[in-house]
Design a protein around this motif. Structure first.
Motif, PDB file in Angstrom:
ATOM      1  N   PRO A 142       2.187  -1.910  17.211  1.00 42.80           N
ATOM      2  CA  PRO A 142       1.044  -1.003  17.322  1.00 42.80           C
ATOM      3  C   PRO A 142       0.647  -0.445  15.960  1.00 42.80           C
ATOM      4  O   PRO A 142       1.501  -0.213  15.093  1.00 42.80           O
ATOM      5  N   ASP A 143      -0.644  -0.228  15.766  1.00 41.15           N
ATOM      6  CA  ASP A 143      -1.146   0.254  14.469  1.00 41.15           C
ATOM      7  C   ASP A 143      -0.542   1.597  14.083  1.00 41.15           C
ATOM      8  O   ASP A 143      -0.352   1.879  12.892  1.00 41.15           O
ATOM      9  N   ASP A 144      -0.267   2.443  15.080  1.00 37.26           N
ATOM     10  CA  ASP A 144       0.219   3.789  14.790  1.00 37.26           C
ATOM     11  C   ASP A 144       1.723   3.930  15.010  1.00 37.26           C
ATOM     12  O   ASP A 144       2.237   5.044  15.112  1.00 37.26           O
ATOM     13  N   TRP A 145       2.434   2.821  15.063  1.00 40.79           N
ATOM     14  CA  TRP A 145       3.877   2.861  15.349  1.00 40.79           C
ATOM     15  C   TRP A 145       4.621   3.722  14.339  1.00 40.79           C
ATOM     16  O   TRP A 145       4.468   3.570  13.138  1.00 40.79           O
ATOM     17  N   LYS A 146       5.446   4.650  14.846  1.00 43.39           N
ATOM     18  CA  LYS A 146       6.241   5.509  13.972  1.00 43.39           C
ATOM     19  C   LYS A 146       7.461   6.012  14.744  1.00 43.39           C
ATOM     20  O   LYS A 146       7.357   6.823  15.660  1.00 43.39           O
ATOM     21  N   VAL A 147       8.617   5.499  14.385  1.00 46.78           N
ATOM     22  CA  VAL A 147       9.888   5.941  14.947  1.00 46.78           C
ATOM     23  C   VAL A 147      10.880   6.055  13.803  1.00 46.78           C
ATOM     24  O   VAL A 147      10.963   5.159  12.957  1.00 46.78           O
ATOM     25  N   TYR A 148      11.630   7.154  13.777  1.00 48.04           N
ATOM     26  CA  TYR A 148      12.617   7.357  12.720  1.00 48.04           C
ATOM     27  C   TYR A 148      14.034   7.250  13.269  1.00 48.04           C
ATOM     28  O   TYR A 148      14.327   7.686  14.377  1.00 48.04           O
ATOM     29  N   LYS A 149      14.904   6.660  12.458  1.00 47.41           N
ATOM     30  CA  LYS A 149      16.341   6.719  12.695  1.00 47.41           C
ATOM     31  C   LYS A 149      16.901   7.765  11.740  1.00 47.41           C
ATOM     32  O   LYS A 149      16.753   7.656  10.519  1.00 47.41           O
ATOM     33  N   PHE A 150      17.498   8.825  12.300  1.00 42.53           N
ATOM     34  CA  PHE A 150      18.068   9.908  11.501  1.00 42.53           C
ATOM     35  C   PHE A 150      19.586   9.741  11.490  1.00 42.53           C
ATOM     36  O   PHE A 150      20.261  10.002  12.484  1.00 42.53           O
ATOM     37  N   PHE A 262       1.581   6.881  19.163  1.00 39.66           N
ATOM     38  CA  PHE A 262       2.761   7.404  18.477  1.00 39.66           C
ATOM     39  C   PHE A 262       2.344   8.398  17.395  1.00 39.66           C
ATOM     40  O   PHE A 262       1.374   8.187  16.679  1.00 39.66           O
ATOM     41  N   VAL A 263       3.089   9.481  17.321  1.00 39.54           N
ATOM     42  CA  VAL A 263       2.790  10.575  16.401  1.00 39.54           C
ATOM     43  C   VAL A 263       3.659  10.445  15.155  1.00 39.54           C
ATOM     44  O   VAL A 263       4.867  10.203  15.255  1.00 39.54           O
ATOM     45  N   ASN A 264       3.045  10.611  14.003  1.00 35.99           N
ATOM     46  CA  ASN A 264       3.792  10.690  12.743  1.00 35.99           C
ATOM     47  C   ASN A 264       4.007  12.176  12.465  1.00 35.99           C
ATOM     48  O   ASN A 264       3.134  12.854  11.927  1.00 35.99           O
ATOM     49  N   PRO A 265       5.176  12.715  12.841  1.00 36.74           N
ATOM     50  CA  PRO A 265       5.341  14.174  12.863  1.00 36.74           C
ATOM     51  C   PRO A 265       5.403  14.805  11.477  1.00 36.74           C
ATOM     52  O   PRO A 265       5.812  14.185  10.494  1.00 36.74           O
TER      53      PRO A 265
END
Length: 307
Positions: A142-150, A262-265
């Motif tokens: 997806p164009d707005d894909w944003k997931v972080y691994k912390f 998806f939100v880029n927080p």
């Protein structure tokens, strides 16, 4: 009322293919009232908001809904009543339905400020995760894909990044997955926020600290992060339901579109009180009172001052 072969016609199209009927998180039932109107009711076995898409295969002596998409927040929710056009005759109908978690196209602020998912003073490395469906199954990211691994140096307590209600807990798996690049067998928590966004945390050791239905706040302990590929950490995704085209999303094609946006927080960190994160950078968590109290009710604030 005339209902033709209800076993065949009251079809339930589930978002997850192959899910058995007894595992359904939402079911629809209908009832004919004394005035010959028909009430349709949704019952949920799962907490949180769902979007229901209704499809009438047959409908006579009543007008169909102009927009057959409904937001279901509560169980036993009478979401639609059909009124007979000819009040001396019953309504003939048959329908199918599908559903997906989330409130459709919620109004949210992309600038909302989140806490990091660890306690004050904790150091974490933020790494942008790839879209696994693209990596392993050839789908389009997806164009707005944003997931972080912390990740953290050692196992540590994961905390909520925002106030919300715990709507789903998966707490089934005991072993760390250090030898796997990808596995679906992970413990997870989904928290629904007041604006309709969803925070999905994945990668807990068995024995999470919260229960479904519980209200959490920034800094509330959720569980202990587990090890994946020799690193302790959790993944965090902030998403919202942007489309109700469930049938199209179920198609097993490379071009299938995600139902979710998806939100880029923006996060509060020691280095920046309000900013987006850079990939593969280290950040130290801070938890100012204004972040903790931002969405608290007057009653919650009053109780907080008593402690």
């Amino acid at each position: 009322m005339t209902l033709k072969n209800p076993t065949l016609l009251l079809l339930m199209l589930l978002v997850c293919g192959g899910l058995k009927a007894q595992d359904a998180k939402l079911t629809v039932s209908s009832k004919t009232n004394p005035d010959k109107s028909v009430s349709l009711t949704a019952d949920k076995s799962s907490l949180g908001s769902y979007t229901l898409v209704l499809n009438f295969r047959e409908l006579s002596n009543a007008q169909s809904a102009s927009n057959p998409i409904f937001n279901i927040k509560h169980s036993s929710d009478n979401f639609l009543t059909l009124t007979p056009i000819n009040k001396d005759q019953g309504i003939t109908y048959s329908y199918s339905y599908s559903y997906v978690r989330g409130q459709l196209q919620p109004k949210y602020s992309p600038l909302f400020l989140y806490a990091l998912p660890y306690g004050p003073g904790k150091k974490t490395r933020a790494v942008e995760s790839s879209f696994l469906n693209a990596t392993y199954f050839g789908a389009t990211t997806p164009d707005d894909w944003k997931v972080y691994k912390f990740s953290t140096e050692a196992a540590d307590t994961v905390t909520a990044v925002r106030k919300g209600i715990v709507v789903e807990v998966v707490d089934l798996y005991s072993d760390d997955t250090k030898d796997f690049k990808f596995t679906s067998k992970v413990n997870s928590i989904i928290i629904e926020h007041a604006d309709g966004t969803l925070a999905t945390y994945k990668g807990f050791k068995k024995g999470v600290f919260v229960k479904e239905g519980q209200t959490v706040y920034p800094g509330t302990a959720l569980g202990i992060n587990s090890m994946t590929n020799d690193r302790y950490g959790i993944s965090l995704m902030i998403s919202y339901l942007k489309s109700a085209d469930i049938v199209a999303a179920k198609r097993n094609t490379k071009d299938a579109k995600s139902l979710y946006g998806f939100v880029n927080p923006f996060f509060c960190t020691n280095a920046n009180a309000n900013g987006q994160l850079s990939n593969q950078q280290y950040y130290t968590a801070v938890l100012p009172a204004e972040v903790v109290q931002k969405e608290m009710t007057k009653k919650e604030l009053k109780n907080l001052t008593k402690k």
